[in-house]
Design a protein around this motif. Structure first.
Motif, PDB file in Angstrom:
ATOM      1  N   ARG B  34       0.709  -0.977   0.070  1.00  0.00           N
ATOM      2  CA  ARG B  34      -0.051   0.067  -0.188  1.00  0.00           C
ATOM      3  C   ARG B  34       0.879   1.205  -0.022  1.00  0.00           C
ATOM      4  N   ARG B  35       2.114   1.213   0.819  1.00  0.00           N
ATOM      5  CA  ARG B  35       2.587   2.363   1.018  1.00  0.00           C
ATOM      6  C   ARG B  35       3.466   2.725  -0.478  1.00  0.00           C
ATOM      7  N   LEU B  36       4.083   1.515  -0.903  1.00  0.00           N
ATOM      8  CA  LEU B  36       4.767   1.596  -2.329  1.00  0.00           C
ATOM      9  C   LEU B  36       3.595   2.214  -3.304  1.00  0.00           C
ATOM     10  N   GLU B  37       2.375   1.614  -3.245  1.00  0.00           N
ATOM     11  CA  GLU B  37       1.575   2.093  -4.329  1.00  0.00           C
ATOM     12  C   GLU B  37       1.274   3.542  -4.224  1.00  0.00           C
ATOM     13  N   ALA B  38       1.039   4.048  -2.833  1.00  0.00           N
ATOM     14  CA  ALA B  38       0.716   5.537  -2.622  1.00  0.00           C
ATOM     15  C   ALA B  38       2.126   6.297  -3.000  1.00  0.00           C
ATOM     16  N   GLU B  39       3.213   5.894  -2.954  1.00  0.00           N
ATOM     17  CA  GLU B  39       4.398   6.534  -3.116  1.00  0.00           C
ATOM     18  C   GLU B  39       4.413   6.882  -4.703  1.00  0.00           C
ATOM     19  N   ILE B  40       4.223   5.681  -5.470  1.00  0.00           N
ATOM     20  CA  ILE B  40       4.341   5.596  -6.997  1.00  0.00           C
ATOM     21  C   ILE B  40       3.379   6.622  -7.509  1.00  0.00           C
TER      22      ILE B  40
ATOM     23  N   ARG C 228       6.149 -10.898  -0.725  1.00  0.00           N
ATOM     24  CA  ARG C 228       7.494  -9.920  -0.577  1.00  0.00           C
ATOM     25  C   ARG C 228       8.303  -9.970  -1.555  1.00  0.00           C
ATOM     26  N   SER C 229       8.330 -11.004  -2.504  1.00  0.00           N
ATOM     27  CA  SER C 229       9.226 -10.397  -3.661  1.00  0.00           C
ATOM     28  C   SER C 229       8.526  -9.511  -4.627  1.00  0.00           C
ATOM     29  N   ARG C 230       7.252  -9.480  -4.756  1.00  0.00           N
ATOM     30  CA  ARG C 230       6.580  -8.763  -5.756  1.00  0.00           C
ATOM     31  C   ARG C 230       6.911  -7.364  -5.123  1.00  0.00           C
ATOM     32  N   ASN C 231       6.762  -7.062  -3.805  1.00  0.00           N
ATOM     33  CA  ASN C 231       6.829  -5.707  -3.047  1.00  0.00           C
ATOM     34  C   ASN C 231       8.237  -5.147  -3.272  1.00  0.00           C
ATOM     35  N   GLU C 232       9.193  -6.200  -3.355  1.00  0.00           N
ATOM     36  CA  GLU C 232      10.653  -5.786  -3.511  1.00  0.00           C
ATOM     37  C   GLU C 232      10.769  -5.229  -5.008  1.00  0.00           C
ATOM     38  N   LEU C 233      10.163  -5.994  -5.792  1.00  0.00           N
ATOM     39  CA  LEU C 233      10.214  -5.762  -7.401  1.00  0.00           C
ATOM     40  C   LEU C 233       9.553  -4.417  -7.643  1.00  0.00           C
ATOM     41  N   ILE C 234       8.556  -4.096  -7.091  1.00  0.00           N
ATOM     42  CA  ILE C 234       7.894  -2.925  -7.228  1.00  0.00           C
ATOM     43  C   ILE C 234       8.767  -1.765  -6.421  1.00  0.00           C
ATOM     44  N   ASP C 235       9.284  -1.882  -5.424  1.00  0.00           N
ATOM     45  CA  ASP C 235      10.362  -0.952  -4.873  1.00  0.00           C
ATOM     46  C   ASP C 235      11.507  -0.631  -5.987  1.00  0.00           C
ATOM     47  N   GLN C 236      12.144  -1.643  -6.417  1.00  0.00           N
ATOM     48  CA  GLN C 236      13.424  -1.581  -7.144  1.00  0.00           C
ATOM     49  C   GLN C 236      12.922  -0.948  -8.457  1.00  0.00           C
ATOM     50  N   ASP C 237      11.760  -1.335  -9.265  1.00  0.00           N
ATOM     51  CA  ASP C 237      11.490  -0.986 -10.419  1.00  0.00           C
ATOM     52  C   ASP C 237      10.444   0.350 -10.395  1.00  0.00           C
ATOM     53  N   ARG C 238      10.370   1.140  -9.526  1.00  0.00           N
ATOM     54  CA  ARG C 238       9.447   2.164  -9.619  1.00  0.00           C
ATOM     55  C   ARG C 238       9.565   3.010 -10.462  1.00  0.00           C
ATOM     56  N   ARG C 239      10.659   3.307 -10.878  1.00  0.00           N
ATOM     57  CA  ARG C 239      10.865   4.244 -12.010  1.00  0.00           C
ATOM     58  C   ARG C 239      10.732   3.837 -13.444  1.00  0.00           C
ATOM     59  N   TRP C 242       7.004  -0.336 -16.967  1.00  0.00           N
ATOM     60  CA  TRP C 242       6.017  -1.333 -16.951  1.00  0.00           C
ATOM     61  C   TRP C 242       5.355  -1.359 -15.535  1.00  0.00           C
ATOM     62  N   ILE C 243       5.930  -0.919 -14.394  1.00  0.00           N
ATOM     63  CA  ILE C 243       5.455  -0.566 -13.124  1.00  0.00           C
ATOM     64  C   ILE C 243       4.433   0.536 -13.107  1.00  0.00           C
ATOM     65  N   ARG C 244       4.759   1.760 -13.793  1.00  0.00           N
ATOM     66  CA  ARG C 244       3.923   2.889 -13.949  1.00  0.00           C
ATOM     67  C   ARG C 244       2.757   2.512 -14.520  1.00  0.00           C
ATOM     68  N   ARG C 245       2.842   1.760 -15.851  1.00  0.00           N
ATOM     69  CA  ARG C 245       1.753   1.349 -16.441  1.00  0.00           C
ATOM     70  C   ARG C 245       0.739   0.416 -15.668  1.00  0.00           C
ATOM     71  N   LYS C 246       1.480  -0.497 -14.987  1.00  0.00           N
ATOM     72  CA  LYS C 246       0.603  -1.370 -14.343  1.00  0.00           C
ATOM     73  C   LYS C 246      -0.183  -0.458 -13.033  1.00  0.00           C
ATOM     74  N   LEU C 247       0.615   0.170 -12.330  1.00  0.00           N
ATOM     75  CA  LEU C 247      -0.071   0.913 -11.122  1.00  0.00           C
ATOM     76  C   LEU C 247      -0.762   2.098 -11.672  1.00  0.00           C
ATOM     77  N   GLY C 248      -0.180   2.745 -12.754  1.00  0.00           N
ATOM     78  CA  GLY C 248      -0.941   4.003 -13.129  1.00  0.00           C
ATOM     79  C   GLY C 248      -2.344   3.726 -13.557  1.00  0.00           C
ATOM     80  N   ALA C 249      -2.427   2.485 -14.263  1.00  0.00           N
ATOM     81  CA  ALA C 249      -3.836   2.098 -14.601  1.00  0.00           C
ATOM     82  C   ALA C 249      -4.934   2.031 -13.731  1.00  0.00           C
ATOM     83  N   SER C 250      -4.192   2.002 -12.259  1.00  0.00           N
ATOM     84  CA  SER C 250      -5.339   1.650 -11.305  1.00  0.00           C
ATOM     85  C   SER C 250      -5.567   3.126 -10.516  1.00  0.00           C
ATOM     86  N   VAL C 251      -4.972   3.940 -11.007  1.00  0.00           N
ATOM     87  CA  VAL C 251      -5.178   5.336 -10.332  1.00  0.00           C
ATOM     88  C   VAL C 251      -6.813   5.957 -10.412  1.00  0.00           C
TER      89      VAL C 251
END
Lengths: 222, 57, 251
Positions: B34-40, C228-239, C242-251
């Motif tokens: 949740r925190r990561l999604e909010a940050e991004i 946990r692996s998925r979170n770590e992947l999001i954290d490392q690839d946040r810029r 593909w992450i932006r598209r994946k999460l950006g779609a859900s904004v």
């Protein structure tokens, strides 16, 4: 090849002699521990002679931790470490040489002064040769494990706290077999089984630790 | 409902420790995600010049 | 033909978006399986199984102690396999998975140690005995903590993961030696007075809850590992795109 190994060894030892006071720190530390323990637990000869092998070994272990911070880090910072990959000798050999000089600087003085320490803690006289033997076999393992841990923490900012956490689990068997041998002989038993196991640990460490250390150094230099 | 045990204190403390640590294993990833999604999301919004959600204008 | 497909499928797992998708799909099922087997296991362990004739109800701690101990060690094995794959083939998703496995393994080790010493209180009369198994578990905990600490100390996460993978393998060589030496040490220093009774000769009626709990801990480990692996992947690839598209779609 031999030339570059000898050059590295000569340089390390010369540096150790030039920094005389700093090189004696592990030894002073050893005696600081050995003096503090009787002050803490009381001067009774029975108790002291019972804990003597363990105390000498724990003190030797702590003393070997002291010099680890400077094992590879200065060379990494001034760029010498990268030159090892262009040297005529294989890197593994250079790593082994560096660990050998670390042992000469921290391990050997401890062995030389161990008889004095044993006297101060009332270790029975007939157990002294075995204590020296375990130190002779065991302190190289401490140098090898310490070298591995310092290579692993090389890329981090503050390695020293991490270093002791990494080393502690790895030296448990060494400590058990070494002090076991001395206690066995002090109780009138044969220390052969312990000494044999300690030697096999040394062989294992000699075979594997330089490999792992070289791999860790390579990752940190890249 | 709750069974009566001998050594009940020891049994229930153990199971409680188990429950707490398992719950931590379940909720840590959820909270971190949740925190990561909010940050991004915030980074995305800022990069698109959308400042309406910015808490510090 | 079929092997080729399996090989391609395996290589695809190295791609972060596909790995992300896989975690997303698998994780709810694993959590559901964990919940079901946990409920069944706990029901058997707390209600169905009768008290032991020697240890009365205190043996019920076994149903969380033993599965956790198993999982702490099996988790280390899984982590080592991932570390070998990460070091040899340099696949980033396995590096991330190996690093994500460490805190979960450490958690199981903590459960094992805590329940072991609580169980020791009514059985041995003391919270801590220098029992061979407890002592080697304590050392295992420190190895786990060392791996986590080493990874956390690096600025460059990929480099940190690789270095920590070397430490994982060093630990793998050492764990059997440590276990053997500690066992040797305890048998020399104390008689066989202290040992768990009734663990090797277990009645058949005591087994089903143990099996359910073991399945539950395995599923918990896998599910938490994927999350946990998925979170770590999001954290490392946040810029990355593909992450932006994946999460950006859900904004």
């Amino acid at each position: 090849m031999l030339k570059s190994v000898l050059a590295l060894l000569r340089r390390d030892l010369r540096l150790a002699i030039r920094h005389g006071g700093e090189s004696l720190m592990p030894l002073l530390f050893l005696f600081a521990v050995l003096i503090l323990v009787p002050l803490g637990v009381g001067p009774g000869p029975n108790l002291l002679s019972a804990i003597a092998p363990g105390m000498v070994w724990v003190a030797a272990l702590l003393a070997s931790l002291l010099a680890l911070e400077g094992l590879f880090r200065p060379d990494l910072e001034d760029g010498t470490l990268e030159q090892w990959w262009t040297a005529p000798a294989p890197v593994g050999l250079l790593v082994a040489t560096r660990l050998f000089s670390h042992w000469l600087i921290t391990g050997l003085p401890v062995i030389l002064f161990a008889p004095l320490a044993a006297q101060m803690l009332y270790l029975p006289d007939h157990a002294l040769p075995v204590l020296l033997l375990t130190l002779l076999i065991g302190t190289p393992i401490l140098s090898l494990i310490g070298g591995l841990a310092s290579a692993l923490t090389l890329g981090t900012k503050r390695g020293s706290v991490l270093l002791s956490i990494l080393i502690f689990p790895l030296v448990v068997p060494v400590l058990i077999f070494a002090t076991g041998a001395v206690s066995a002989v002090a109780d009138g038993l044969s220390p052969r089984a312990h000494l044999g196991l300690l030697t096999s640990l040394l062989i294992l460490a000699l075979a594997l630790a330089p490999l792992a250390t070289t791999a860790a150094l390579k990752l940190n230099v890249e | 409902m709750i069974p009566q045990f001998e050594f009940a204190v020891f049994v229930w403390t153990s199971y409680a420790i188990f429950a707490i640590i398992v719950a931590w294993q379940i909720f840590q990833p959820i909270l971190r995600r949740r925190r990561l999604e909010a940050e991004i999301r915030e980074e995305l919004a800022l990069s698109q010049g959308e400042y309406s959600n910015d808490p510090h204008p | 033909m079929i092997w080729q497909k399996i090989k391609v499928g395996f290589h695809k797992l190295g791609s972060p978006p596909i790995f992300y998708r896989l975690c997303q799909v698998l994780s709810p099922w694993l959590w559901a399986g964990f919940a079901v087997s946990l409920v069944i296991g706990l029901y058997y362990a707390l209600y169905v199984v009768p008290p032991d004739y020697q240890q009365s109800d205190s043996f019920r701690i076994l149903y969380i102690h033993v599965p956790s101990a198993w999982q702490a060690m099996a988790g280390y094995l899984v982590m080592s396999i991932l570390a070998v794959i990460a070091l040899v083939w340099r696949i980033r998703t396995t590096e991330i998975m190996a690093m994500a496995a460490a805190p979960i393994g450490a958690a199981f080790t903590v459960i094992c140690l805590a329940t072991g010493s609580i169980w020791g209180r009514p059985m041995w009369g003391t919270f801590w005995a220098w029992d061979a198994r407890l002592t080697s578990m304590l050392v295992l905990l420190f190895i786990y903590l060392g791996i986590m600490g080493l990874y956390a100390a690096f600025e460059d996460k990929r480099k940190g993961a690789r270095v920590a993978c070397i430490l994982i393998l060093v630990g793998l060589v050492n764990i059997p030696i440590i276990h053997f030496s500690v066992e040797w040490w305890t048998t020399l220093h104390q008689g066989r007075g202290i040992s768990f009774v009734g663990e090797s000769t277990m009645d058949a009626s005591m087994k089903p809850p143990l099996i359910w709990m073991i399945v539950a801990t395995k599923l918990l480990f896998t599910a938490a590992l994927l999350d946990r692996s998925r979170n770590e992947l999001i954290d490392q690839d946040r810029r990355k795109g593909w992450i932006r598209r994946k999460l950006g779609a859900s904004v």
